[in-house]
Design a protein around this motif. Structure first.
Motif, PDB file in Angstrom:
ATOM      1  N   GLY A  33       0.594  -1.041  -0.256  1.00 30.73           N
ATOM      2  CA  GLY A  33       0.134  -0.251   0.509  1.00 30.73           C
ATOM      3  C   GLY A  33       0.786   1.077  -0.121  1.00 30.73           C
ATOM      4  O   GLY A  33       2.274   1.206  -0.321  1.00 30.73           O
ATOM      5  N   LYS A  34       0.257   2.115   0.057  1.00 28.16           N
ATOM      6  CA  LYS A  34       0.767   3.691  -0.164  1.00 28.16           C
ATOM      7  C   LYS A  34       0.781   4.585   1.088  1.00 28.16           C
ATOM      8  O   LYS A  34      -0.704   4.761   2.044  1.00 28.16           O
ATOM      9  N   VAL A  35       1.491   4.797   1.581  1.00 28.21           N
ATOM     10  CA  VAL A  35       2.036   5.658   2.890  1.00 28.21           C
ATOM     11  C   VAL A  35       1.178   6.852   2.815  1.00 28.21           C
ATOM     12  O   VAL A  35       0.900   7.705   1.428  1.00 28.21           O
ATOM     13  N   GLY A  36      -0.081   6.820   3.619  1.00 28.63           N
ATOM     14  CA  GLY A  36      -0.635   8.855   3.154  1.00 28.63           C
ATOM     15  C   GLY A  36      -1.675   8.374   2.900  1.00 28.63           C
ATOM     16  O   GLY A  36      -2.697   9.002   2.553  1.00 28.63           O
ATOM     17  N   ALA A  37      -2.030   7.241   1.871  1.00 26.52           N
ATOM     18  CA  ALA A  37      -3.724   7.311   1.765  1.00 26.52           C
ATOM     19  C   ALA A  37      -4.538   5.101   2.251  1.00 26.52           C
ATOM     20  O   ALA A  37      -4.780   5.670   2.986  1.00 26.52           O
ATOM     21  N   THR A  38      -3.096   4.167   2.009  1.00 30.85           N
ATOM     22  CA  THR A  38      -4.186   3.086   2.744  1.00 30.85           C
ATOM     23  C   THR A  38      -3.522   2.611   3.589  1.00 30.85           C
ATOM     24  O   THR A  38      -3.228   1.678   4.648  1.00 30.85           O
ATOM     25  N   LEU A  39      -2.030   3.548   4.523  1.00 33.48           N
ATOM     26  CA  LEU A  39      -1.243   3.440   5.548  1.00 33.48           C
ATOM     27  C   LEU A  39      -0.921   4.506   6.288  1.00 33.48           C
ATOM     28  O   LEU A  39      -0.569   5.328   5.553  1.00 33.48           O
ATOM     29  N   THR A  40      -0.556   4.049   7.137  1.00 33.84           N
ATOM     30  CA  THR A  40      -0.426   5.887   8.285  1.00 33.84           C
ATOM     31  C   THR A  40       1.745   5.389   8.506  1.00 33.84           C
ATOM     32  O   THR A  40       2.113   4.756   7.377  1.00 33.84           O
ATOM     33  N   LEU A  78      13.043   4.659   0.467  1.00 34.50           N
ATOM     34  CA  LEU A  78      12.432   4.744  -0.434  1.00 34.50           C
ATOM     35  C   LEU A  78      11.263   4.719  -0.203  1.00 34.50           C
ATOM     36  O   LEU A  78      10.506   3.850   0.490  1.00 34.50           O
ATOM     37  N   VAL A  79      10.112   5.570   0.207  1.00 34.97           N
ATOM     38  CA  VAL A  79       8.823   5.758   0.729  1.00 34.97           C
ATOM     39  C   VAL A  79       7.666   6.044  -0.469  1.00 34.97           C
ATOM     40  O   VAL A  79       7.751   7.302  -1.156  1.00 34.97           O
ATOM     41  N   ASN A  80       6.974   4.740  -0.513  1.00 37.34           N
ATOM     42  CA  ASN A  80       5.866   4.626  -1.961  1.00 37.34           C
ATOM     43  C   ASN A  80       4.900   5.471  -1.332  1.00 37.34           C
ATOM     44  O   ASN A  80       4.050   5.643  -0.199  1.00 37.34           O
ATOM     45  N   ALA A  81       4.466   6.881  -1.820  1.00 36.00           N
ATOM     46  CA  ALA A  81       3.446   7.903  -0.673  1.00 36.00           C
ATOM     47  C   ALA A  81       2.927   8.255  -1.894  1.00 36.00           C
ATOM     48  O   ALA A  81       3.446   8.951  -2.753  1.00 36.00           O
ATOM     49  N   ASP A  84       1.109  13.871  -1.685  1.00 36.86           N
ATOM     50  CA  ASP A  84       1.325  15.630  -0.351  1.00 36.86           C
ATOM     51  C   ASP A  84       1.931  14.468   0.736  1.00 36.86           C
ATOM     52  O   ASP A  84       1.891  15.427   2.377  1.00 36.86           O
ATOM     53  N   PHE A  85       2.009  13.394   0.802  1.00 34.20           N
ATOM     54  CA  PHE A  85       2.350  13.172   2.086  1.00 34.20           C
ATOM     55  C   PHE A  85       3.819  13.627   2.826  1.00 34.20           C
ATOM     56  O   PHE A  85       5.118  13.786   1.272  1.00 34.20           O
ATOM     57  N   THR A  86       4.460  14.090   3.781  1.00 32.67           N
ATOM     58  CA  THR A  86       5.629  14.584   4.005  1.00 32.67           C
ATOM     59  C   THR A  86       6.645  13.896   5.070  1.00 32.67           C
ATOM     60  O   THR A  86       7.219  14.856   6.080  1.00 32.67           O
ATOM     61  N   GLN A  87       5.777  13.464   5.679  1.00 30.97           N
ATOM     62  CA  GLN A  87       6.535  12.709   7.080  1.00 30.97           C
ATOM     63  C   GLN A  87       7.477  11.203   6.553  1.00 30.97           C
ATOM     64  O   GLN A  87       7.918  10.460   7.319  1.00 30.97           O
ATOM     65  N   HIS A  88       8.286  10.909   5.391  1.00 28.65           N
ATOM     66  CA  HIS A  88       9.035  10.131   4.849  1.00 28.65           C
ATOM     67  C   HIS A  88      10.343   9.790   5.936  1.00 28.65           C
ATOM     68  O   HIS A  88      10.514   8.819   6.206  1.00 28.65           O
ATOM     69  N   GLY A 115      10.086  10.682  -0.870  1.00 28.46           N
ATOM     70  CA  GLY A 115       8.874   9.905  -0.932  1.00 28.46           C
ATOM     71  C   GLY A 115       8.706   9.027  -3.287  1.00 28.46           C
ATOM     72  O   GLY A 115       9.681  10.287  -3.223  1.00 28.46           O
ATOM     73  N   VAL A 116       8.641   7.850  -3.279  1.00 28.30           N
ATOM     74  CA  VAL A 116       8.211   8.545  -4.511  1.00 28.30           C
ATOM     75  C   VAL A 116       6.827   7.696  -5.066  1.00 28.30           C
ATOM     76  O   VAL A 116       6.062   7.205  -4.214  1.00 28.30           O
ATOM     77  N   ALA A 117       6.502   7.678  -6.420  1.00 29.84           N
ATOM     78  CA  ALA A 117       4.694   7.722  -6.773  1.00 29.84           C
ATOM     79  C   ALA A 117       5.145   5.760  -6.949  1.00 29.84           C
ATOM     80  O   ALA A 117       3.656   5.706  -6.511  1.00 29.84           O
ATOM     81  N   SER A 118       5.755   4.630  -6.786  1.00 28.10           N
ATOM     82  CA  SER A 118       5.421   3.805  -6.257  1.00 28.10           C
ATOM     83  C   SER A 118       6.201   2.472  -6.190  1.00 28.10           C
ATOM     84  O   SER A 118       7.591   3.648  -6.924  1.00 28.10           O
TER      85      SER A 118
END
Length: 134
Positions: A33-40, A78-81, A84-88, A115-118
């Motif tokens: 999943g994507k942090v900021g969408a489906t993951l905290t 690398l964070v799949n985010a 608008d996510f800023t807490q990498h 952060g990366v797109a995928s």
């Protein structure tokens, strides 16, 4: 157990006293999943910690013992985010905190947390590192 490569590459390469570790995800993958969408942020940090466990398994396989690790020299997280996510940094802290627990100050390293797109297989975190050996 350490992961196996998903493509035409090796997970670790030693050059002199440096061990270059390829990008690792969790092994086995337990969360996607994507942090900021489906993951905290907290779920992303927990995934980063599991990535650290996988990387330790690779190091142990390659070196025979983690006692041969002198220090971490460089870490890239690398964070799949979401855009608008800023807490990498807080996510990648899951990895860094584990390395400090395992190696003390030798587990701290210069690092990037971006952060990366995928990411492959929709994993939340991928981390690569350079380690100095004793």
């Amino acid at each position: 157990p350490p992961a196996t490569p998903m493509g035409t590459y090796v997970e670790a390469a030693r050059v002199g006293k440096l061990m270059f570790l390829a990008g690792h995800g969790e092994c086995p993958v337990t969360v996607t999943g994507k942090v900021g969408a489906t993951l905290t942020t907290e779920q992303g940090a927990a995934s980063a910690e599991r990535v650290g466990l996988c990387m330790l398994a690779t190091l142990k396989r390659e070196l025979g013992s983690l006692d041969r690790v002198k220090r971490f020299v460089r870490v890239q997280g690398l964070v799949n985010a979401t855009p608008d996510f800023t807490q990498h940094p807080q996510v990648v802290n899951g990895f860094s905190n584990l390395m400090v627990l395992a190696f003390g100050d030798a587990g701290k390293a210069p690092r990037a947390a971006v952060g990366v797109a995928s990411l492959p297989m929709n994993i939340p975190v991928e981390i690569e590192a350079v380690v100095e050996l004793k």
